[in-house]
Design a protein around this motif. Structure first.
Motif, PDB file in Angstrom:
ATOM      1  N   ASP A  94       0.845  -1.197   0.000  1.00 28.41           N
ATOM      2  CA  ASP A  94       0.000   0.000   0.000  1.00 28.41           C
ATOM      3  C   ASP A  94       0.882   1.250   0.000  1.00 28.41           C
ATOM      4  O   ASP A  94       1.980   1.269   0.572  1.00 28.41           O
ATOM      5  N   ILE A 139       3.792   3.445   2.602  1.00 24.54           N
ATOM      6  CA  ILE A 139       4.209   2.870   3.884  1.00 24.54           C
ATOM      7  C   ILE A 139       5.698   2.512   3.847  1.00 24.54           C
ATOM      8  O   ILE A 139       6.458   2.976   4.697  1.00 24.54           O
ATOM      9  N   TYR A 175       2.208   9.814   7.448  1.00 31.39           N
ATOM     10  CA  TYR A 175       2.936   8.707   8.073  1.00 31.39           C
ATOM     11  C   TYR A 175       4.195   9.205   8.785  1.00 31.39           C
ATOM     12  O   TYR A 175       4.547   8.730   9.865  1.00 31.39           O
ATOM     13  N   LYS A 186      -9.460  -4.002  11.175  1.00 33.94           N
ATOM     14  CA  LYS A 186      -9.139  -3.030  10.133  1.00 33.94           C
ATOM     15  C   LYS A 186      -8.868  -1.641  10.714  1.00 33.94           C
ATOM     16  O   LYS A 186      -9.161  -1.380  11.881  1.00 33.94           O
ATOM     17  N   ASN A 187      -8.352  -0.796   9.867  1.00 33.93           N
ATOM     18  CA  ASN A 187      -8.160   0.629  10.188  1.00 33.93           C
ATOM     19  C   ASN A 187      -7.265   0.892  11.402  1.00 33.93           C
ATOM     20  O   ASN A 187      -7.509   1.814  12.172  1.00 33.93           O
ATOM     21  N   LEU A 208      -3.795   0.952  10.906  1.00 32.68           N
ATOM     22  CA  LEU A 208      -2.453   1.238  10.387  1.00 32.68           C
ATOM     23  C   LEU A 208      -1.750   2.304  11.213  1.00 32.68           C
ATOM     24  O   LEU A 208      -0.581   2.161  11.586  1.00 32.68           O
ATOM     25  N   GLU A 209      -2.484   3.391  11.514  1.00 33.54           N
ATOM     26  CA  GLU A 209      -1.836   4.488  12.241  1.00 33.54           C
ATOM     27  C   GLU A 209      -1.337   4.030  13.607  1.00 33.54           C
ATOM     28  O   GLU A 209      -0.248   4.403  14.038  1.00 33.54           O
ATOM     29  N   LYS A 214       0.752  -3.057   4.598  1.00 30.94           N
ATOM     30  CA  LYS A 214      -0.610  -3.051   4.072  1.00 30.94           C
ATOM     31  C   LYS A 214      -1.454  -2.229   5.029  1.00 30.94           C
ATOM     32  O   LYS A 214      -1.212  -2.238   6.239  1.00 30.94           O
ATOM     33  N   LYS A 215      -2.466  -1.579   4.490  1.00 32.42           N
ATOM     34  CA  LYS A 215      -3.377  -0.841   5.375  1.00 32.42           C
ATOM     35  C   LYS A 215      -4.111  -1.798   6.296  1.00 32.42           C
ATOM     36  O   LYS A 215      -4.243  -1.566   7.487  1.00 32.42           O
ATOM     37  N   ASN A 216      -4.641  -2.857   5.728  1.00 33.77           N
ATOM     38  CA  ASN A 216      -5.458  -3.781   6.500  1.00 33.77           C
ATOM     39  C   ASN A 216      -5.056  -5.232   6.249  1.00 33.77           C
ATOM     40  O   ASN A 216      -5.762  -5.975   5.594  1.00 33.77           O
TER      41      ASN A 216
END
Lengths: 528, 528
Positions: A198, A201, A323, B441-442, B444-445, B466-468
Motif C-alpha cells: 500500500d 508505507i 505517516y 481493520k483501520n 495502520l496508524e 498493508k493498510k489492512n
C-alpha cells in the motif's frame, strides 16, 4: 601520492616525459619517436601514447622496470589505515544495526556485471562507468551503484518481495574531489523494499531510516528533502517543456544545489533551448519548500492541478507526510520542488539528505550569505521509488515496485575522521586485552605457553616476537596501543605458580594465581 | 544462469548464433557478415566477433536491445542470497574474532591497483589478472590477491611493523569450477605480520591461527602441510636442477596435490627438459613427510646437507616445530617436502591447510585408495614468508620481512552451506524480535505509532506494509521468517492501554501494558 625525485613532476606531461626518458636507456627508438610526436599533441593522443609506453614497459617487465613506477593508489581511490578502519567499523555498525532493526536481510552481488546489464540505466552518467578490458569472453563493467544489480538479482531469481540491505563498494570515473569525500571507489549502504504494497508505507520507513541513522551518527543538523518524479514531470508539462526534454531539463534542475537559479536558467535557455517563459515558470515552482501544507496548496494550484501526474505525486506526498508525523520525523523533512535526482530509473518519491550544520570543517562557507545562514555540505543519503527497473530485466516485463535509500558514507567518514582527530580521545585499532610479557631473559617458551592458554580461553592477547624483549619496551607497546593489562612472567612468578598482573593505566600490580588468571582478566576487562 | 527460451543454448557458439540472429532483425548486414565468417573460425576469432557484436549492440542500446540479453552474473561469479549471507556472516565472525584475538588491526585497499603494481609478482599466474579497459588515464588491474596490495601499502606509507588482517574480494580469470568452490571473484581473509623479529615466532602464530579457525569452524579433520622455499631450492640444487629452472620445476612440483608423481615427472622431463635422474632424485625427496624428526634427519642427509639454503630452511622448520609444540598444534601439522606454492614472492616457510575428512560431500573419493584413506578436498588456507616483496616497492629496496596466511573461504562456505541444508534447523536471515500486527481493520496508524516506539527503544521490529493485513497472514509471516513474538493491536487493547503479546512458537498470548511492553520484549527475546 609519492613521486620519485628523478621524476620531473607536473602531472601528466611530467610523467610522460619522465617515462619516455627512463625508457630511453633501453630503447632509444621509443624515446626518439615519443619526443618527436610530443609538440602539438592533444590530451587524448598523449593518453594514448602514455598507455602504449606503459604497455611497452610492462612487456619489458622484470627488474629493469622495477624502480620506475609511481608508488600510489589509482586516481580517486585510497587505502584505509587501521585508524580509519576503526572509525569505518563504528559507522558501519550503526548503519547495519539500523537496517537490522528494520528487519532487513542482506545480499551480495559481484563487483562487475555484464556490461549490457548496466546499459541504459543511468542516463547521462553512463559515461562514468568503468569497463573491463576485453580479454576474451564476456564484456564486463564495474557496478555503478547497488540498485541496478539489485534489480537484476530480483528479476533473475524471480523475487517479488524482499527487504534487503547491501553494503559494498561502487565505481564511478568521476572527477574525484577527495578532500570533500568524493572518490572513484566508494561505499554505498543501501536499504531497499521490493514488493507490491500500500502506498507510501515502505517509502515512509525509508525516510525514518535516514532520520535514525543521521541522528545516531551525531553529525550535526540535517535536512531531508523530498519530491516526486511525477510532480517534476507534471510541473515540466504545465510549464510548457516539450516531452522529449523532460529528462535533460530535470538534470539541469538537479544542479540547483550546486549553482544559483540564474545559472541554471541560463543552461535551460541557452544550452537546452527552453523558452525563457517556461524557464521562469519552472523557476517559480522550484523555489517552493514546505510540508504537507505545500502539497495541499499545490493540489489547488490552477496550473499544477491540470497535470494528473503531478496530482498523483502531490497526493502521495500528503499521505507520506501523515505517516512521517506518526514516525515523528517531520522536524527534518521538507517537501522541496527543486529536488531532482539525475538517475533515469526513479518513478515516484525521491529524497536526499544533506547536513546543514555550519560548524563542520567541510562547509564551503559562502561569504555573501552571511554567517547566520547554514550551508549545505552536500548529500549524505539519497533514494527514491523505482517501480520500472526490475521490469527492464524481466523477459516478460513484469514489474516489481521498489523503494530504497542509499547512505553515501564517504562524506560521513570524512566528518567522523575530523571529529576523531579534533578530540583528545585516542582511537584504538585493536581490541587486545592483555600483553604477555617477561621480566627476565630466556622466558620465550613460558610466554608462548601462557599466551596459548589465554587464546584457548578466548582472551585477546599478544606477545612481542622477540626472544628476550626488554620489559620497558613491552610496557611501552601497551601504552602506545591502549592494551589495558600486562601479565608479567619472571623466575619467581613461575616458581610461585602466579602471574604478576599489571594495570597499564594505574601501574598497579598484583600476583594472581595461574588458576584464577583467566577469570581475573575477564573481570577486569569487562569493567573497562 | 537463465537463458531465454529463444536462445539455442550450447554455450559460446549457441550464444553467438542467438545473438547474431537477434540482431539480424534490425541490421541485416551484420547478420550476413557474421554468418559468413562463421564456419572454420577459431575460438579466439569467435570471442572477438562476439565482443564486436556486443559492442555494436550496446551502441544500438535503448529499448530494442532491452530484452535480448542473457540475465546472469558474469562467468565465475555469483550472487549471495540472504541465507548464504547469514552463513557467510557467521564464518566471517569466527575468522575476524580469531584475528582480533591475536591482536590484529585491519586495513583496506582499493579493488584495483595500477597495473604495474601487480606486474612481475605472480609468475605464471599473471595471465589470470583482470585488466580494466583503457578509458584514458591510468592503466588499472583488479587485485589478484591481498598480499601484493599490502606490500604496496607498507612501502608507500613506510610502515615497518604491523600485524593486520584484511578481508576482501580478489579476482582471477581462472577456469571456474563453482561446484567445487572455485570462483573468479572470491573472498580472501588474510592475516599478516610484518616486521623484523626473531625467527619463527610470527610464523608459528600464523599456523596457530589456521589451527584455531579450522577447529572452530568445525569442518572435520584437517592437515596443515609445511615446507620452506629454501628447502625446495636447496633440494633442486643438490638434485642437479639448473638454477634458471628452479621456478618452473617448483610450479610442476606444486601440481603434486592434483596429479600423481608419474605425471609430474613426465612434465619435468618431457616439457621442462629435466634429466630423468634429477627428476627421480626429486621424486624421492618429495615423497617424504614427517615432523621435527624429519627435519633433523634431513640435516644429516648426505646430499641435502650440502646446500646451505636447505640447512637454513631445515633449522627453521625444527625451531618452528618446537614453538608449535608449545602452541599445542603439532597434531595437525606435517612437514611435507612436496608442498610447493606457485607464487614467486615466497622466500621462506610456506604452508597450506587441507580438509581431509572423507564424509564431506565435496570429497572426490578415489576408489583405488580404498575407503579407509582420507582424501584431500583441496586447500582451504595457505601462506608463507615473503621477505622480499615490500622491498620490490621501496625506492631504495628496503626490505620489510613478512609472513602471513590467507583463508580461502569459498570452499568453506560451500561446506557450511551443505551442512546447513542437511540440518533440520532453519537459518534465519533477519534478527527481527517482534512483528507489530493488528487484529482488525483501520489500525495502520496505531501500528505505525507502536512500531516507531519500538524502534526508538532499539527493538528490532517490523510491520506489514498493508493498510489492512489479515491477522493470519501476519502470523504466517512470523512463522516463515522465525520472528519469535507478535504484538497484536485491536480496538479493545487500545482502550485498555495494553498490547496482546503472542509467542509464535507456543501460541501463548498475554495482555501487557504499554508501559511494560519494551521491558517484556527484551526479557523474552534475551531468553530465547
Amino acid at each position: 601520492m609519492f613521486l620519485y625525485p628523478w621524476y620531473c613532476g607536473t602531472k601528466m606531461l611530467g610523467m610522460f616525459c619522465a617515462r619516455a626518458f627512463s625508457l630511453a636507456g633501453c630503447r632509444t627508438a621509443t624515446r626518439a619517436r615519443s619526443l618527436h610526436v610530443f609538440p602539438g599533441m592533444t590530451v587524448a593522443q598523449i593518453d594514448e601514447e602514455v598507455a602504449k609506453l606503459l604497455e611497452l614497459k610492462v612487456k619489458l617487465g622484470g627488474d629493469e622496470g622495477k624502480h620506475q613506477f609511481v608508488l600510489k593508489t589509482a586516481k580517486g581511490t585510497r587505502d584505509y589505515n587501521p585508524k580509519q578502519m576503526a572509525i569505518r567499523e563504528k559507522v558501519f555498525n550503526t548503519i547495519i544495526s539500523c537496517f537490522k532493526r528494520h528487519g532487513a536481510e542482506t545480499i551480495d552481488t559481484p563487483v562487475f556485471e555484464l556490461k549490457e546489464t548496466l546499459t541504459g540505466k543511468y542516463g547521462e552518467d553512463s559515461k562514468l562507468i568503468y569497463d573491463l578490458k576485453d580479454q576474451g569472453g564476456e564484456l564486463l563493467s564495474l557496478r555503478y551503484d547497488l540498485t541496478v544489480p539489485f534489480a537484476r538479482y530480483l528479476a533473475m531469481n524471480k523475487i517479488t518481495n524482499i527487504k534487503r540491505y547491501h553494503i559494498a563498494k561502487v565505481y564511478r570515473r568521476d572527477n574525484p574531489a577527495m578532500t570533500r569525500g568524493r572518490y572513484r571507489e566508494f561505499y554505498q549502504c543501501d536499504f531497499d523494499i521490493a514488493g507490491q504494497y500500500d502506498a507510501m508505507i515502505p517509502d515512509a520507513e525509508c525516510l525514518r531510516i535516514v532520520h535514525e541513522i543521521l541522528s545516531e551518527l551525531d553529525l550535526g543538523d540535517f535536512r531531508i528533502k523530498v519530491n516526486d518524479r511525477r510532480i517534476l514531470d507534471g510541473m515540466f508539462a504545465v510549464c510548457g517543456v516539450p516531452d522529449d526534454k523532460f529528462r535533460t531539463i530535470c538534470s539541469t534542475v538537479d544542479k540547483l544545489d550546486k549553482m544559483p537559479w540564474e545559472e541554471v536558467k541560463k543552461e535551460m535557455v541557452n544550452e537546452k533551448g527552453l523558452s525563457e517563459e517556461a524557464a521562469d515558470q519552472i523557476g517559480e515552482y522550484v523555489s517552493m519548500q514546505g510540508g504537507k501544507d505545500l502539497a495541499e496548496r499545490l493540489l489547488q494550484d490552477q496550473k499544477m492541478s491540470q497535470s494528473k501526474q503531478a496530482c498523483a505525486g502531490l497526493s502521495d506526498i500528503k499521505l507520506l507526510f501523515s505517516y512521517l508525523e506518526l514516525f515523528k520525523v517531520t522536524d527534518k523533512v521538507v517537501f522541496d520542488l527543486s529536488l531532482a535526482r539525475g538517475l533515469d530509473y526513479y518513478t515516484g518519491i525521491i529524497y536526499e539528505a544533506v547536513l546543514t550544520q555550519a560548524g563542520v570543517a567541510l562547509v564551503c562557507t559562502d561569504a555573501q550569505n552571511g554567517a547566520e545562514e547554514s550551508v549545505s555540505v552536500g548529500s549524505v543519503a539519497g533514494g527514491g521509488r523505482y517501480d520500472g527497473l526490475v521490469g527492464m530485466f524481466d523477459p516478460k516485463g513484469r514489474k516489481v515496485p521498489c523503494v530504497g535509500v542509499s547512505i553515501g558514507i564517504e562524506r560521513i567518514f570524512s566528518i567522523m575522521e575530523q571529529k576523531a582527530e579534533a578530540s583528545a580521545e585516542k582511537v584504538r585499532t585493536t581490541e587486545v586485552q592483555i600483553m604477555v610479557a617477561s621480566a627476565q631473559k630466556n622466558l620465550l617458551e613460558e610466554r608462548l605457553k601462557l599466551v596459548s592458554e589465554l587464546w584457548n580461553a578466548g582472551i585477546k592477547a599478544e606477545l612481542m616476537y622477540k626472544k628476550n624483549p626488554k620489559l620497558l619496551s613491552q610496557l611501552q607497546h601497551c601504552e602506545e596501543t591502549g592494551i589495558p593489562l600486562v601479565a608479567i612472567l619472571g623466575e619467581q612468578e613461575l616458581k610461585d605458580g602466579v602471574v604478576k598482573l599489571r594495570v597499564v593505566a594505574t601501574r598497579e600490580e598484583a600476583d594472581i594465581s595461574r588458576a584464577d588468571l583467566i577469570d581475573e582478566i575477564r573481570r577486569r576487562t569487562s569493567e573497562v
